[in-house]
Design a protein around this motif. Structure first.
Motif, PDB file in Angstrom:
ATOM      1  N   GLU A   1       4.225   1.623   3.731  1.00 15.60           N
ATOM      2  CA  GLU A   1       4.874   1.247   2.477  1.00 15.60           C
ATOM      3  C   GLU A   1       5.580  -0.091   2.606  1.00 15.60           C
ATOM      4  OE1 GLU A   1       7.929   3.748   0.903  1.00 15.60           O
ATOM      5  OE2 GLU A   1       9.124   3.744   2.729  1.00 15.60           O
ATOM      6  N   ILE A   2       5.876  -0.683   1.452  1.00 15.53           N
ATOM      7  CA  ILE A   2       6.717  -1.871   1.387  1.00 15.53           C
ATOM      8  C   ILE A   2       8.087  -1.414   0.908  1.00 15.53           C
ATOM      9  CG2 ILE A   2       7.050  -4.151   0.379  1.00 15.53           C
ATOM     10  CD1 ILE A   2       4.065  -4.376  -0.012  1.00 15.53           C
TER      11      ILE A   2
ATOM     12  N   MET B   1       0.842  -1.192   0.000  1.00 16.19           N
ATOM     13  CA  MET B   1       0.000   0.000   0.000  1.00 16.19           C
ATOM     14  C   MET B   1       0.873   1.236   0.000  1.00 16.19           C
ATOM     15  SD  MET B   1      -2.890   1.119   2.782  1.00 16.19           S
ATOM     16  CE  MET B   1      -1.675   1.267   4.082  1.00 16.19           C
ATOM     17  N   PRO B   2       1.032   1.927  -1.110  1.00 16.87           N
ATOM     18  CA  PRO B   2       1.853   3.124  -1.144  1.00 16.87           C
ATOM     19  C   PRO B   2       1.332   4.161  -0.185  1.00 16.87           C
ATOM     20  CG  PRO B   2       1.274   2.396  -3.353  1.00 16.87           C
ATOM     21  CD  PRO B   2       0.432   1.615  -2.403  1.00 16.87           C
TER      22      PRO B   2
ATOM     23  N   THR C   1       3.379  -1.649   7.795  1.00 12.33           N
ATOM     24  CA  THR C   1       4.612  -1.224   7.140  1.00 12.33           C
ATOM     25  C   THR C   1       5.507  -2.447   7.021  1.00 12.33           C
ATOM     26  OG1 THR C   1       4.425   0.999   8.079  1.00 12.33           O
ATOM     27  CG2 THR C   1       6.608   0.299   7.305  1.00 12.33           C
ATOM     28  N   VAL C   2       5.993  -2.714   5.813  1.00 14.32           N
ATOM     29  CA  VAL C   2       6.774  -3.922   5.554  1.00 14.32           C
ATOM     30  C   VAL C   2       8.169  -3.536   5.092  1.00 14.32           C
ATOM     31  CG1 VAL C   2       6.934  -6.073   4.236  1.00 14.32           C
ATOM     32  CG2 VAL C   2       4.677  -5.180   4.897  1.00 14.32           C
ATOM     33  N   MET C   3       9.172  -4.128   5.720  1.00 11.73           N
ATOM     34  CA  MET C   3      10.561  -3.964   5.281  1.00 11.73           C
ATOM     35  C   MET C   3      11.100  -5.345   4.967  1.00 11.73           C
ATOM     36  SD  MET C   3      13.759  -2.204   7.298  1.00 11.73           S
ATOM     37  CE  MET C   3      15.397  -2.108   6.563  1.00 11.73           C
ATOM     38  N   LEU C   4      11.564  -5.535   3.748  1.00 13.10           N
ATOM     39  CA  LEU C   4      12.065  -6.852   3.363  1.00 13.10           C
ATOM     40  C   LEU C   4      13.441  -6.735   2.726  1.00 13.10           C
ATOM     41  CD1 LEU C   4      11.715  -7.231   0.001  1.00 13.10           C
ATOM     42  CD2 LEU C   4       9.327  -7.312   0.663  1.00 13.10           C
TER      43      LEU C   4
ATOM     44  N   PHE D   1       2.165 -10.867   0.819  1.00 16.09           N
ATOM     45  CA  PHE D   1       2.717  -9.671   1.453  1.00 16.09           C
ATOM     46  C   PHE D   1       1.929  -8.422   1.038  1.00 16.09           C
ATOM     47  CE2 PHE D   1       6.973 -11.837   2.195  1.00 16.09           C
ATOM     48  CZ  PHE D   1       6.923 -11.699   3.566  1.00 16.09           C
ATOM     49  N   LYS D   2       1.588  -8.334  -0.231  1.00 19.86           N
ATOM     50  CA  LYS D   2       0.806  -7.188  -0.706  1.00 19.86           C
ATOM     51  C   LYS D   2      -0.568  -7.152  -0.044  1.00 19.86           C
ATOM     52  CE  LYS D   2       0.852  -6.021  -5.060  1.00 19.86           C
ATOM     53  NZ  LYS D   2       0.805  -6.107  -6.543  1.00 19.86           N
TER      54      LYS D   2
END
Length: 347
Positions: free
Chosen positions: A44-45, A1-2, A205-208, A195-196
């Motif tokens: 954000e991702i 999600m931007p 908030t996703v950090m990969l 994940f999306k």
């Protein structure tokens, strides 16, 4: 999600400031992180990409202080983790989910039991543990596998259990340490879609971290390129695509080396947003009476819109094609010119 325009005004959810980490000492010392700074916006991702040994795993493990940095600070959801006591850090980690590359499931527990483990550690009572574990297994598409043991699950199903476990305590941040690198391409795509979905439905908030540009291209809003423990480039993907000389953009849309033949001009045109839908090449050939050859093209969906790079060969030298190149740039396109004299270098 931007991030929405409202979210952009909010402070970052993750702020890593001047973080360094060295393992060993003396001649055997290895610097894994060297003055790393980056920020991850709410919702954000964010992808961290780099080759093996770049420091990616060390970086993501400093975000929840599984690795304590030698210097610098880490702020997650408004808390500076590097200043917390051990007990306060344990409480803060309950709001930071972590998905590991090799699943790390307990073979003696069912899928349901593995998810409930995170809630047991958080002190959740038995009835609420069962309810929450069932809900989150349904979310990741494994409701029917709640009673299965890890040995009865495929690699993709094991990773979904790992993701469910990371989500069990309702974290605000989800960290992923190469979560798809041990999976086949089809399973990788399904995990990325998950994940999306999690990002969109839960507002996480996703950090990969990954070494695969397809992962960044597939789901990330922003990214950082890590080399030898240093961030060499970072920013939103759409922004980077339009940045001259961007390493990440070139890696996202690889066209290989360009060596123009004498008497020709080779140009790379970067398209983003609405420009990807315009008949740019046909108009270039028509307006400048050029016989244009298409040497390569990579077009992908980035941030919900088409973007990519196209390599063209034009008859004549760069000087003779200056008007055509200026015309393209006047249209707001990023144009890089390869000259024969530079043996493929970009002018």
């Amino acid at each position: 999600m931007p991030p929405s325009s409202h979210q952009e005004a909010l402070p970052p959810v993750i702020t890593v400031s001047h973080v360094s980490k060295t393992f060993g000492s003396g001649d055997a010392a290895v610097t894994a992180l060297d003055d790393v700074s980056l920020q991850v916006a709410p919702g954000e991702i964010f992808g961290v990409v780099g080759q093996s040994g770049a420091g990616k795993s060390t970086l993501i493990r400093t975000v929840n202080l599984l690795e304590r940095p030698d210097t610098g600070s880490v702020i997650v959801d408004g808390q500076e983790l590097t200043t917390l006591s051990d007990s306060a850090l344990r409480r803060a980690r309950q709001h930071i989910g972590m998905v590991f590359q090799h699943f790390n499931l307990l073979e003696s527990r069912t899928a349901q039991g593995n998810v409930e483990l995170a809630l047991e550690l958080a002190g959740t009572d038995s009835r609420d543990r069962k309810r929450r574990a069932s809900e989150i297994l349904d979310l990741v598409g494994l409701g029917a596998k709640a009673g299965s043991f890890p040995s009865q699950l495929s690699g993709g199903q094991k990773q979904r259990v790992g993701i469910a476990r990371a989500l069990a305590a309702e974290p605000r941040v989800l960290l992923s340490d190469e979560a798809t690198s041990a999976l086949d391409p089809e399973t990788t795509r399904s995990i990325l879609e998950l994940f999306k979905t999690i990002n969109e439905q839960l507002g996480l908030t996703v950090m990969l971290i990954t070494h695969e540009m397809d992962v960044v291209k597939g789901i990330c809003d922003s990214a950082a390129l890590l080399e030898h423990g240093r961030v060499v480039e970072t920013g939103g993907l759409v922004e980077l695509i339009s940045t001259p000389g961007s390493r990440l953009a070139a890696d996202l849309f690889p066209l290989g080396d360009a060596t123009p033949a004498p008497g020709t001009t080779v140009i790379d045109i970067t398209f983003s947003g609405g420009s990807a839908d315009r008949p740019v090449i046909a108009q270039l050939a028509r307006d400048h009476s050029l016989d244009v050859s298409i040497l390569g093209a990579v077009i992908e969906s980035i941030g919900g819109s088409q973007a990519g790079r196209t390599r063209l060969e034009l008859p004549g030298t760069p000087a003779q094609n200056a008007a055509a190149v200026d015309d393209l740039r006047d249209q707001g396109l990023l144009v890089e010119v390869h000259s024969a004299d530079a043996a493929g270098g970009v002018s």
